[in-house]
Design an enzyme around this catalytic site. Structure first.
Site, PDB file in Angstrom:
ATOM      1  N   HIS A   1      31.379  39.116  38.270  1.00 25.11           N
ATOM      2  CA  HIS A   1      30.216  38.030  38.393  1.00 25.11           C
ATOM      3  C   HIS A   1      30.198  37.229  37.413  1.00 25.11           C
ATOM      4  O   HIS A   1      30.442  37.905  36.328  1.00 25.11           O
ATOM      5  CB  HIS A   1      28.869  38.534  38.954  1.00 25.11           C
ATOM      6  CG  HIS A   1      27.854  37.720  39.547  1.00 25.11           C
ATOM      7  ND1 HIS A   1      27.284  36.770  38.915  1.00 25.11           N
ATOM      8  CD2 HIS A   1      27.684  37.435  40.805  1.00 25.11           C
ATOM      9  CE1 HIS A   1      26.563  35.921  39.733  1.00 25.11           C
ATOM     10  NE2 HIS A   1      26.654  36.363  40.750  1.00 25.11           N
TER      11      HIS A   1
ATOM     12  N   ASP B   1      28.939  40.164  47.707  1.00 22.07           N
ATOM     13  CA  ASP B   1      29.774  40.190  48.794  1.00 22.07           C
ATOM     14  C   ASP B   1      30.402  41.456  49.216  1.00 22.07           C
ATOM     15  O   ASP B   1      31.197  41.408  50.154  1.00 22.07           O
ATOM     16  CB  ASP B   1      30.692  39.061  48.516  1.00 22.07           C
ATOM     17  CG  ASP B   1      30.235  37.605  48.466  1.00 22.07           C
ATOM     18  OD1 ASP B   1      30.179  36.897  47.382  1.00 22.07           O
ATOM     19  OD2 ASP B   1      29.213  37.200  49.355  1.00 22.07           O
TER      20      ASP B   1
HETATM   21  C1  SDX Z   1      29.250  34.989  44.483  1.00 23.14           C
HETATM   22  O1  SDX Z   1      27.427  32.633  40.667  1.00 23.14           O
HETATM   23  C2  SDX Z   1      26.669  33.222  41.369  1.00 23.14           C
HETATM   24  O2  SDX Z   1      25.607  33.480  41.474  1.00 23.14           O
HETATM   25  C3  SDX Z   1      27.461  33.218  42.796  1.00 23.14           C
HETATM   26  C4  SDX Z   1      26.764  34.394  43.804  1.00 23.14           C
HETATM   27  C5  SDX Z   1      25.718  33.810  44.473  1.00 23.14           C
HETATM   28  O3  SDX Z   1      24.690  34.151  45.161  1.00 23.14           O
HETATM   29  O4  SDX Z   1      25.717  32.397  44.602  1.00 23.14           O
HETATM   30  O5  SDX Z   1      26.398  35.331  43.276  1.00 23.14           O
HETATM   31  C6  SDX Z   1      27.865  34.842  44.918  1.00 23.14           C
HETATM   32  O6  SDX Z   1      29.924  33.892  44.468  1.00 23.14           O
HETATM   33  C7  SDX Z   1      29.697  36.282  43.935  1.00 23.14           C
HETATM   34  C8  SDX Z   1      30.953  36.276  43.682  1.00 23.14           C
HETATM   35  C9  SDX Z   1      31.927  36.283  44.784  1.00 23.14           C
HETATM   36  N1  SDX Z   1      33.324  36.366  44.192  1.00 23.14           N
HETATM   37  C10 SDX Z   1      34.161  37.235  44.380  1.00 23.14           C
HETATM   38  O7  SDX Z   1      33.955  38.314  44.578  1.00 23.14           O
HETATM   39  C11 SDX Z   1      35.813  37.072  43.980  1.00 23.14           C
HETATM   40  C12 SDX Z   1      36.115  38.178  43.041  1.00 23.14           C
HETATM   41  N2  SDX Z   1      35.329  37.919  41.567  1.00 23.14           N
HETATM   42  C13 SDX Z   1      36.045  36.977  40.756  1.00 23.14           C
HETATM   43  O8  SDX Z   1      36.873  36.046  41.104  1.00 23.14           O
HETATM   44  C14 SDX Z   1      35.311  36.831  39.430  1.00 23.14           C
HETATM   45  O9  SDX Z   1      34.625  38.021  39.066  1.00 23.14           O
HETATM   46  C15 SDX Z   1      34.073  35.756  39.490  1.00 23.14           C
HETATM   47  C16 SDX Z   1      34.689  34.213  40.123  1.00 23.14           C
HETATM   48  C17 SDX Z   1      33.158  36.059  40.486  1.00 23.14           C
HETATM   49  C18 SDX Z   1      33.822  35.564  38.261  1.00 23.14           C
HETATM   50  O10 SDX Z   1      34.695  34.867  37.458  1.00 23.14           O
HETATM   51  P1  SDX Z   1      34.434  34.647  36.050  1.00 23.14           P
HETATM   52  O11 SDX Z   1      32.832  34.669  35.428  1.00 23.14           O
HETATM   53  O12 SDX Z   1      35.137  33.281  35.740  1.00 23.14           O
HETATM   54  O13 SDX Z   1      35.119  35.871  35.140  1.00 23.14           O
HETATM   55  P2  SDX Z   1      36.547  35.639  34.575  1.00 23.14           P
HETATM   56  O14 SDX Z   1      37.521  35.059  36.051  1.00 23.14           O
HETATM   57  O15 SDX Z   1      36.692  35.092  33.329  1.00 23.14           O
HETATM   58  O16 SDX Z   1      37.077  37.293  34.472  1.00 23.14           O
HETATM   59  C19 SDX Z   1      37.026  37.853  33.188  1.00 23.14           C
HETATM   60  C20 SDX Z   1      38.018  38.939  33.326  1.00 23.14           C
HETATM   61  C21 SDX Z   1      39.501  38.209  33.466  1.00 23.14           C
HETATM   62  O17 SDX Z   1      40.289  39.144  33.159  1.00 23.14           O
HETATM   63  P3  SDX Z   1      40.648  38.802  31.530  1.00 23.14           P
HETATM   64  O18 SDX Z   1      41.328  37.506  31.756  1.00 23.14           O
HETATM   65  O19 SDX Z   1      39.523  39.044  30.778  1.00 23.14           O
HETATM   66  O20 SDX Z   1      41.793  40.017  31.358  1.00 23.14           O
HETATM   67  O21 SDX Z   1      37.815  39.885  34.578  1.00 23.14           O
HETATM   68  C22 SDX Z   1      38.836  39.580  35.405  1.00 23.14           C
HETATM   69  C23 SDX Z   1      39.491  38.642  35.109  1.00 23.14           C
HETATM   70  O22 SDX Z   1      40.756  38.375  35.322  1.00 23.14           O
HETATM   71  N3  SDX Z   1      38.174  39.858  36.645  1.00 23.14           N
HETATM   72  C24 SDX Z   1      38.802  40.590  37.707  1.00 23.14           C
HETATM   73  C25 SDX Z   1      38.008  40.111  38.939  1.00 23.14           C
HETATM   74  N4  SDX Z   1      36.919  39.353  38.415  1.00 23.14           N
HETATM   75  C26 SDX Z   1      37.059  39.074  37.125  1.00 23.14           C
HETATM   76  N5  SDX Z   1      39.897  41.091  37.752  1.00 23.14           N
HETATM   77  C27 SDX Z   1      40.197  41.745  39.063  1.00 23.14           C
HETATM   78  N6  SDX Z   1      39.318  41.660  40.264  1.00 23.14           N
HETATM   79  C28 SDX Z   1      38.233  40.813  40.216  1.00 23.14           C
HETATM   80  N7  SDX Z   1      37.445  40.491  41.177  1.00 23.14           N
END
Ligand code: SDX
Length: 428
Positions: A307, A364
């Site tokens: 998140h 989710d």
């Molecule tokens: C919602 O914003 C809100 O409030 C949203 C929400 C709401 O109520 O409106 O809460 C609802 O959208 C919840 C999120 C639902 N999405 C998912 O479950 C999709 C999977 N999650 C990710 O795609 C990700 O965690 C996000 C999009 C939710 C957040 O992404 P960020 O904050 O941009 O984090 P990032 O992509 O910079 O990740 C940081 C690190 C990275 O690795 P490094 O580059 O540091 O090595 O964490 C890794 C990412 O690759 N990472 C994951 C991951 N989420 C982040 N690796 C594997 N699986 C994941 N799910």
């Protein structure tokens, strides 16, 4: 003595006021940055460090896993309130009295018809159309049938537009489902509660009566409360920026629906179930999927994990996980993917990749398991999120308009070609 932030660039110092919120959050007010520095801006892709507004609606603390709507904790509201009460709270700022809630509900019921011509638009979609695309189109189309919803210069006009969309959106959501299911489009029953009425519109069989099931109504009501608002997330920011051009409420909401559709945002609840089903089909080997999620070469992410703000447990995920056990038990349903989800959670919370990046289950991760137990098909999971988020989007749009926020127009840093002369095609 108000606090200030000092920025030094090429030996020159610039001072900016510090803004402090009621929960002791502080921000550097850079409204004067470009003017005082001769055009310098900030750069913050994804707005990870940028506050877009001051808001009194929802507070969340990502480090502590705290979420409150208008000061009330999500745990208390999920336990003690109902969805329409929470919608009123988010939009108008206070929990309603019994008389206020009854009037709100009757004003909504008075607007719960949808022009028959909207069905002609729905007819134009193939059965295979994703309900989120149908919903964003029909929500935008509603403007044509409710033109007064656009110019909401008075609070009365705004109230009328708000009750109209709260009334019609559940109808459109149920119709989007019934279109895919090949069922006749059904209307609700004004004698039922808001959520019960929605379930009737969804599931009433053409040749049978609809029987309310309190367990199902209560479970969906709680899920909708948990999804009702979440400060400046992607879809809410979309609703705000579209509304900041003084586009109408319905047009702004239609844009928010499209933003929520994305699998990184609201679309994740559908992606989670598809992921859990894939793991089940693959023999339940969670370790293989965990490895894929950690492999930078592999675009696969553990859906429902991570998140932007929560670097601790998403408090909604905790409540939904507990509710999933209760709902499945009370409905006498065994769902293998719930055990797979719990197994994934256990493994991830012991895995340094997830622990180091503070990746926890989000809203989710478990919600789809309950939706499925309630008989809601997977392609309707994200529309359920939209139904829940509707009052939050409305509250944020209303706050933005009442505070007379300026039109949203971010700047950029240009990295393209510098000036060059046109070359006739024969010389290229
Ligand atoms: C919602 O914003 C809100 O409030 C949203 C929400 C709401 O109520 O409106 O809460 C609802 O959208 C919840 C999120 C639902 N999405 C998912 O479950 C999709 C999977 N999650 C990710 O795609 C990700 O965690 C996000 C999009 C939710 C957040 O992404 P960020 O904050 O941009 O984090 P990032 O992509 O910079 O990740 C940081 C690190 C990275 O690795 P490094 O580059 O540091 O090595 O964490 C890794 C990412 O690759 N990472 C994951 C991951 N989420 C982040 N690796 C594997 N699986 C994941 N799910």
């Amino acid at each position: 003595m108000s606090r200030i932030a000092t920025l030094e660039i090429d030996g020159k110092k610039y001072e900016f006021p510090i803004v402090e919120g009621t929960e002791n959050e502080i921000a550097i007010d850079i409204k004067s940055l470009r003017g005082s520095t001769g055009g310098i801006t900030t750069l913050d892709p994804g707005y990870k460090n940028t506050g877009s507004c001051e808001s009194a609606i929802t507070f969340l603390n990502g480090e502590k896993g705290v979420l409150r709507y208008r000061g009330y904790s999500i745990e208390e509201l999920a336990e003690k309130a109902n969805f329409l009460e929470v919608a009123y709270l988010l939009i108008f700022g206070e929990l309603p009295t019994r008389a206020q809630l009854d009037k709100f509900h009757s004003d909504i019921k008075a607007q719960s018809h949808v022009d028959e011509d909207v069905k002609k638009i729905l007819d134009g979609f193939p059965k295979s159309a994703h309900p989120m695309g149908v919903l964003s189109s029909l929500t935008s189309a509603l403007v044509a049938f409710n033109p007064s919803s656009v110019n909401v210069d008075s609070e009365e006009d705004m109230y009328n537009a708000i009750v109209r969309i709260l009334a019609k959106f559940p109808v459109l959501t149920a119709w989007a489902y019934r279109k895919r299911a090949g069922l006749p489009l059904d209307y609700g029953d004004d004698s039922l509660g808001y959520v019960d009425n929605f379930l009737k519109m969804m599931f009433k069989k053409p040749n049978g009566e609809y029987a309310s099931d309190k367990k199902v109504v209560d479970a969906l009501d709680k899920l909708l409360i948990l999804h009702a608002d979440h400060e400046q997330n992607c879809s809410t920011s979309t609703v705000r920026i579209v509304g900041s051009s003084h586009a109408g409420l319905f047009a702004s909401l239609s844009a928010g629906i499209n933003a929520l559709w994305g699998p990184l945002h609201g679309g994740a609840n559908q992606a989670v179930i598809e992921m859990l089903e894939a793991i089940k089909e693959d023999g339940g080997d969670t370790k293989k999927f965990m490895a894929k999620a950690k492999d930078k070469e592999d675009p696969f992410r553990l859906m429902g994990f991570g998140h932007r703000v929560y670097k601790n447990f998403d408090p909604r995920a905790k409540i939904i996980k507990k509710s999933a056990d209760e709902v499945l038990e009370s409905l006498g349903i065994q769902d293998e993917v719930l055990d797979i989800a719990k197994g994934l959670e256990r493994e991830a919370l012991e895995d340094s990749y997830f622990v180091d990046r503070k990746l926890y289950p989000n809203v989710d991760f478990y919600s789809g398991i309950i939706y499925r137990a309630l008989g809601i098909p997977v392609e309707m999971f994200t529309p359920m999120f939209a139904l829940g988020r509707l009052p939050g989007w409305i509250a944020q749009w209303r706050e933005m308009r009442l505070r007379k926020e300026p039109i949203g127009r971010p700047r950029q840093v240009y990295i393209g070609e510098t000036q060059r002369s046109f070359k006739p095609i024969e010389n290229r």
